[in-house]
Design a protein around this motif. Structure first.
Motif, PDB file in Angstrom:
ATOM      1  N   GLY A  62     119.178   7.170  23.463  1.00 34.75           N
ATOM      2  CA  GLY A  62     117.847   6.921  23.991  1.00 34.75           C
ATOM      3  C   GLY A  62     116.853   7.980  23.568  1.00 34.75           C
ATOM      4  N   ILE A  76     115.441   8.368  28.873  1.00 37.97           N
ATOM      5  CA  ILE A  76     115.608   6.910  28.968  1.00 37.97           C
ATOM      6  C   ILE A  76     116.837   6.608  28.139  1.00 37.97           C
ATOM      7  N   GLU A  77     117.805   5.902  28.736  1.00 35.23           N
ATOM      8  CA  GLU A  77     119.069   5.672  28.023  1.00 35.23           C
ATOM      9  C   GLU A  77     119.370   4.191  27.877  1.00 35.23           C
ATOM     10  N   HIS A  78     120.119   3.905  26.823  1.00 32.33           N
ATOM     11  CA  HIS A  78     120.605   2.561  26.516  1.00 32.33           C
ATOM     12  C   HIS A  78     122.117   2.648  26.293  1.00 32.33           C
ATOM     13  N   GLU A  88     119.516  -2.647  23.095  1.00 35.33           N
ATOM     14  CA  GLU A  88     118.141  -2.149  23.000  1.00 35.33           C
ATOM     15  C   GLU A  88     117.283  -2.604  24.173  1.00 35.33           C
ATOM     16  N   GLU A  91     118.158  -0.675  29.723  1.00 32.75           N
ATOM     17  CA  GLU A  91     117.872   0.746  29.856  1.00 32.75           C
ATOM     18  C   GLU A  91     117.818   1.167  31.314  1.00 32.75           C
TER      19      GLU A  91
END
Length: 149
Positions: A62, A76-78, A88, A91
């Protein structure tokens, strides 16, 4: 629903921070993964280690939102591409905050801003307890816990 965890760790903020971001710390705590980033606000980050795609599997990736050493780390992570086809689009935000309380460190983790119907949300809720308990044990004893993973 936001996930919030608070732990009091018998160690300095520097020791807890090191466990959260150093290659040695993240390898010990996060399934052999290393946190790769320049740690500048807006820069990409990724937890990379052995997994579905070999030795360079991206487990989580992210964008860095905040990075203040020994105080705050927010991203912010995925989920990694090998875990979710729509990675994508999925999140959440993870924010680690460290405070000195007496001779201990209070670690607060907030995992919020989840994409609606995020398939990892429920599993993450229980995983964080284990990961944060492991971090506490690691900082206090230098050893990790064996969850049989």
């Amino acid at each position: 629903m936001d996930l919030k965890y608070e732990f009091y760790i018998n160690g300095t903020r520097e020791q807890v921070w090191d466990a959260l971001v150093s290659p040695e710390g993240t390898k010990a705590l996060l399934f052999g993964s290393v946190l790769e980033s320049t740690f500048e606000v807006g820069a990409p980050f990724a937890y990379v280690g052995s997994g579905n795609d070999g030795d360079r599997t991206v487990h989580v990736y992210g964008t860095v939102l905040e990075y203040e050493p020994n105080v705050k780390f927010s991203v912010i992570e995925h989920p990694g591409p090998s875990y979710q086809e729509r990675h994508e689009e999925l999140e959440s935000r993870m924010t680690f905050t460290l405070e000195t309380v007496g001779s201990t460190t209070k670690l607060t983790l907030v995992n919020d801003q989840w994409t609606e119907n995020h398939p990892s949300r429920e599993r993450t809720e229980s995983s964080w307890w284990m990961i944060m308990s492991n971090l506490k044990t690691y900082v206090e004893t230098g050893k990790t816990m064996d969850f049989g993973w």
